[in-house]
Design a protein around this motif. Structure first.
Motif, PDB file in Angstrom:
ATOM      1  N   SER A 189      -8.701   4.985   5.699  1.00 10.69           N
ATOM      2  CA  SER A 189      -8.267   4.395   4.363  1.00 10.69           C
ATOM      3  C   SER A 189      -8.931   4.955   3.116  1.00 10.69           C
ATOM      4  O   SER A 189      -8.642   5.438   2.155  1.00 10.69           O
ATOM      5  N   VAL A 193      -7.582   6.976  -0.142  1.00  9.17           N
ATOM      6  CA  VAL A 193      -7.651   6.543  -1.485  1.00  9.17           C
ATOM      7  C   VAL A 193      -8.463   7.607  -2.327  1.00  9.17           C
ATOM      8  O   VAL A 193      -8.011   7.760  -3.374  1.00  9.17           O
ATOM      9  N   ALA A 248     -11.845   0.400   0.806  1.00  7.15           N
ATOM     10  CA  ALA A 248     -10.615  -0.218   1.435  1.00  7.15           C
ATOM     11  C   ALA A 248     -10.742  -1.558   1.653  1.00  7.15           C
ATOM     12  O   ALA A 248      -9.819  -2.260   1.781  1.00  7.15           O
ATOM     13  N   GLU A 290      -3.013  -8.435  -0.662  1.00 11.44           N
ATOM     14  CA  GLU A 290      -4.156  -7.751  -1.366  1.00 11.44           C
ATOM     15  C   GLU A 290      -3.842  -6.984  -2.479  1.00 11.44           C
ATOM     16  O   GLU A 290      -4.536  -6.459  -3.295  1.00 11.44           O
ATOM     17  N   ARG A 294      -5.750  -6.785  -5.754  1.00 12.71           N
ATOM     18  CA  ARG A 294      -6.217  -5.694  -6.843  1.00 12.71           C
ATOM     19  C   ARG A 294      -5.813  -5.456  -7.956  1.00 12.71           C
ATOM     20  O   ARG A 294      -6.520  -5.172  -8.988  1.00 12.71           O
ATOM     21  N   MET A 334      -1.711   2.313  -5.354  1.00  8.30           N
ATOM     22  CA  MET A 334      -1.334   1.008  -4.972  1.00  8.30           C
ATOM     23  C   MET A 334       0.164   1.092  -4.434  1.00  8.30           C
ATOM     24  O   MET A 334       0.690   0.706  -3.355  1.00  8.30           O
ATOM     25  N   LYS A 480       4.053  -0.520   0.161  1.00  9.41           N
ATOM     26  CA  LYS A 480       2.558  -0.195   0.009  1.00  9.41           C
ATOM     27  C   LYS A 480       2.304   1.272   0.664  1.00  9.41           C
ATOM     28  O   LYS A 480       2.771   1.962   1.411  1.00  9.41           O
ATOM     29  N   HIS A 484      -3.457   1.548   2.560  1.00  5.98           N
ATOM     30  CA  HIS A 484      -3.649   0.266   2.614  1.00  5.98           C
ATOM     31  C   HIS A 484      -2.998  -0.700   3.174  1.00  5.98           C
ATOM     32  O   HIS A 484      -3.304  -1.818   3.508  1.00  5.98           O
ATOM     33  N   THR A 487      -5.236  -0.848   6.295  1.00  4.41           N
ATOM     34  CA  THR A 487      -6.398  -1.514   6.127  1.00  4.41           C
ATOM     35  C   THR A 487      -6.288  -3.210   6.025  1.00  4.41           C
ATOM     36  O   THR A 487      -6.769  -4.033   6.606  1.00  4.41           O
ATOM     37  N   GLN A 488      -5.056  -3.475   5.298  1.00  5.48           N
ATOM     38  CA  GLN A 488      -4.669  -4.896   5.164  1.00  5.48           C
ATOM     39  C   GLN A 488      -4.289  -5.498   6.595  1.00  5.48           C
ATOM     40  O   GLN A 488      -4.741  -6.526   7.049  1.00  5.48           O
TER      41      GLN A 488
END
Length: 717
Positions: A189, A193, A248, A290, A294, A334, A480, A484, A487-488
């Protein structure tokens, strides 16, 4: 890499196996079924073969046999009995037999390690091919890690009865000795990013300016109101926005910014504005939103920066873009999309709850009717009805267990209802024992109590679980970036495994959201004609990793994704249940939250088979994790007839005084799910090396982590 369900079973190759059974050789065998006093079906090296014994069949199922002759129907064998003779013959012939086997499989360079490893697989009736032996030899001498680690991996694979292919060896090695899944996912992650930020920041300044103009933002010409703060303030707010974009784990970012905000000496109104924004972002995150968290936090920080006392505007360069451009970059990373309309979501939830209600009513009606029939039969037939009522009772127990594991209505109800169903299953197991022992009236009384309990159940979905379902639905419907989403989903798994009110079903849902049992459950749904329900089984960490791997061209990122998938595949293999083996050994790595951070919890399970499931009333569990303050902590739980003995293990001298009050507080909750607590003990997690031993660690201690043996995971105290 993906291990399909068929890889969890041993491959069949009758011709090659039959050729490996040579006349005059001695083999370990297991009697599967006895057909007469002289004949039986036995398993040798994974092959089921009909055997005719020269004498009467031995009493034990695990035996040594000498192949006398191969016949059309099978083989004629002689049973070798007597421990001393067994050991003498084994010592004399075992090594030569392994060498002959390896030679027939075209393995010319036979080392001690390869001979030992081959013996382990043959002892567990694992079929070896030329390719698997070649890969086994290559792994032993050229695989990752130390030789001890590679031997440990081979032993674990052999004890699970899994063929040593390249994929299986790499997967189990990654699960046992590689990085934790949590570390793999964080790296994936973060690199995703950072790479996105780097690409945008390296774009032409003119291009950035054009994107700035698209946002209709005021130009910073030193004359209008987007006057900048002092360089120190500019750097401060910029760093917070970079934290939101780079970190992340958003919860960590929130905590970091909250601690820094309080120490910056900002004006009171700015502090209040930032703290409110942090709380709003945290609320969105807890609801599973999430992306929204953000975005809200980015906008709050930007607004706070604008409200700061103004000063001379700094020069804008390619390395220091304006805050609005940084916000645009964040939004691009994002990849926000349109969330489905509220009406569609409400319709989806309503339909799910209506279907769940119907499932519950059908379950309740069916179980109570069957229990009523069983009571009547027990009363009428008494001892003569055992053969008829016992299978009926087992069917009801399976229905209750099925409800706990798979019925969707249990996902929305409260913990009390789940505990009632669990308790009902346990009580019926007691009734079954009473019935077997001829205690018919005691059995009938328990069955009547269970029937009344089930009949009184009221299906009331709880707001908390419904909201959790809604947040997950919205999360998967939103567009998404893959990193991300990964990670979520991983963070959601950690929350489910940590904050579940002691719900066994929620823990199982945590396993499912990792994807550990993805392939078997998908295959079962398709086999049962429920392909429409397979969508939910695709919403997990494993699926996201597979999707990212298919679309990844960078070799470095491919390797990261492969290692994460190997970790999950290794856990699948280590959690495989072989119903032919009495003792089951399982290993899992689970993410749990400690102070908002996902940490790796290793779980080792020893249990015997109880029909088609593990005997959870009689088992041993060992939990091992690394903590920042206390170092390694081990929790050993031994269960005997639902009576628990718990040992907490740590090397800190203050560990017992700190943990004993907390441990007793949580131990009391075990009584709610039917366990009896017998004792709490404390012990160190390492032991001192003796003077005659050579320490492998600089501190002179021997680390006692669980190792896999034939009898189970060995965790000494």
């Amino acid at each position: 890499m993906e291990i399909q369900g068929q890889l969890l079973h041993r491959k069949e190759n009758t011709s090659e196996r039959q050729a490996n059974l040579r006349e005059g050789d001695i083999y370990r065998a297991k009697i599967d079924s006895r057909t007469s006093h002289h004949e039986a079906v036995i398993s040798i090296r994974g092959q089921a073969v009909k055997a005719t014994f020269s004498g009467t069949l031995p009493e034990n199922d695990r035996i040594m046999v000498k192949v006398e002759q191969q016949t059309r129907d099978g083989i004629r064998v002689t049973s070798i009995e007597g421990e001393s003779r067994h050991n003498k013959l084994q010592t004399r012939s075992s090594e030569n037999q392994i060498d002959r086997t390896l030679s027939r499989l075209d393995q010319r360079q036979i080392t001690t390690e390869l001979r030992q490893a081959t013996q382990q697989f043959l002892d567990r009736d694992v079929f070896l091919t030329r390719e698997s032996v070649r890969e086994l030899n290559r792994f032993l001498h050229h695989g990752k890690g130390t030789l001890d680690q590679r031997l440990d991996t081979v032993q674990a694979l052999a004890n699970k009865g899994v063929e040593p292919t390249t994929a299986n060896l790499q997967a189990v090695h990654e699960a046992l000795h590689g990085k934790s899944l949590e570390n793999h996912i964080r790296q994936i992650s973060q690199s995703d990013v950072k790479e996105s930020i780097r690409e945008i920041l390296q774009s032409d300044v003119k291009s950035a300016g054009r994107q700035w103009n698209k946002l209709n933002l005021p130009q910073n010409n030193g004359q209008n109101k987007f006057h900048s703060n002092t360089p120190a303030n500019q750097s401060r707010f910029s760093a917070w926005q970079q934290t939101i974009a780079n970190e992340a784990n958003l919860q960590l970012a929130i905590e970091k910014i909250r601690s820094e905000v309080s120490n910056q000496g900002l004006p009171q109104d700015i502090l209040q504005q930032l703290h409110q924004g942090l709380e709003q972002a945290y609320d969105f995150l807890q609801k599973g939103r999430e992306l929204k968290a953000r975005q809200e936090l980015t906008q709050i920080i930007l607004a706070a920066q604008r409200n700061m006392p103004q000063s001379t505007a700094p020069v804008t360069t390619g390395e220091q873009l304006p805050q609005e451009v940084l916000q645009y970059i964040t939004n691009q990373i994002m990849q926000s999309g349109n969330v489905p309309s509220k009406d569609i979501l409400i319709t989806e939830v309503t339909e799910r709850l209506a279907k769940a209600t119907d499932e519950f009513k059908a379950f309740q009606r069916d179980v109570t009717n069957q229990l009523s029939r069983i009571q009547i039969l027990i009363q009428q037939l008494k001892s003569q009805g055992v053969q008829q009522t016992k299978p009926m009772l087992e069917t009801v127990i399976r229905q209750l267990d099925q409800a706990l594991l798979k019925n969707n209505w249990l996902l929305f109800t409260d913990m009390k209802t789940e505990k009632n169903v669990l308790e009902a299953s346990s009580m019926l197991a007691k009734a079954k024992k009473h019935l077997t022992q001829g205690q018919h009236e005691q059995a009938r009384q328990i069955i009547r109590e269970v029937q009344q309990t089930i009949d009184k159940l009221m299906y009331k979905p709880t707001n908390q679980r419904v909201q959790h379902f809604i947040s997950r639905e919205v999360s998967w419907l939103e567009s998404k970036a893959p990193a991300h989403r990964l990670t979520q989903e991983f963070d959601n798994t950690a929350r489910t495994l940590t904050h579940n009110d002691g719900s066994g079903r929620q823990v199982l849902e945590g396993f499912r959201s990792l994807g550990i049992n993805r392939e078997p459950e998908l295959a079962q749904l398709l086999a049962n004609g429920k392909g429409h329900e397979a969508v939910d089984q695709q919403r997990n960490v494993r699926t996201v990793l597979l999707q990212m791997l298919r679309g990844e061209e960078d070799s470095g990122r491919q390797q990261q994704l492969q290692q994460a998938l190997q970790n999950l595949s290794g856990q699948q293999l280590m959690a495989k249940i072989d119903h032919q083996q009495n003792m089951q050994m399982l290993m899992l790595q689970l993410p749990i939250l400690i102070k908002g951070q996902a940490e790796n919890l290793q779980v080792f399970v020893n249990s015997r088979n109880d029909g088609e499931k593990l005997d959870w009333e009689n088992c041993s569990l060992y939990f091992l994790m690394e903590t920042k303050k206390m170092g390694e902590v081990g929790i050993l739980v031994k269960v005997s007839e639902r009576a628990l003995n718990i040992t907490l293990k740590n090397d800190d001298p203050t560990f017992q005084s700190k943990m004993e009050p907390i441990a007793h507080k949580y131990v009391d909750k075990l009584k709610d799910i039917g366990f009896q607590f017998q004792g709490l003990h404390f012990a160190p997690i390492t032991e001192e090396q003796g003077s005659h031993e050579v320490s492998k660690q600089e501190n002179g201690h021997k680390e006692l982590k669980p190792t896999m043996t034939k009898k189970g995971f060995d965790y000494k105290i």
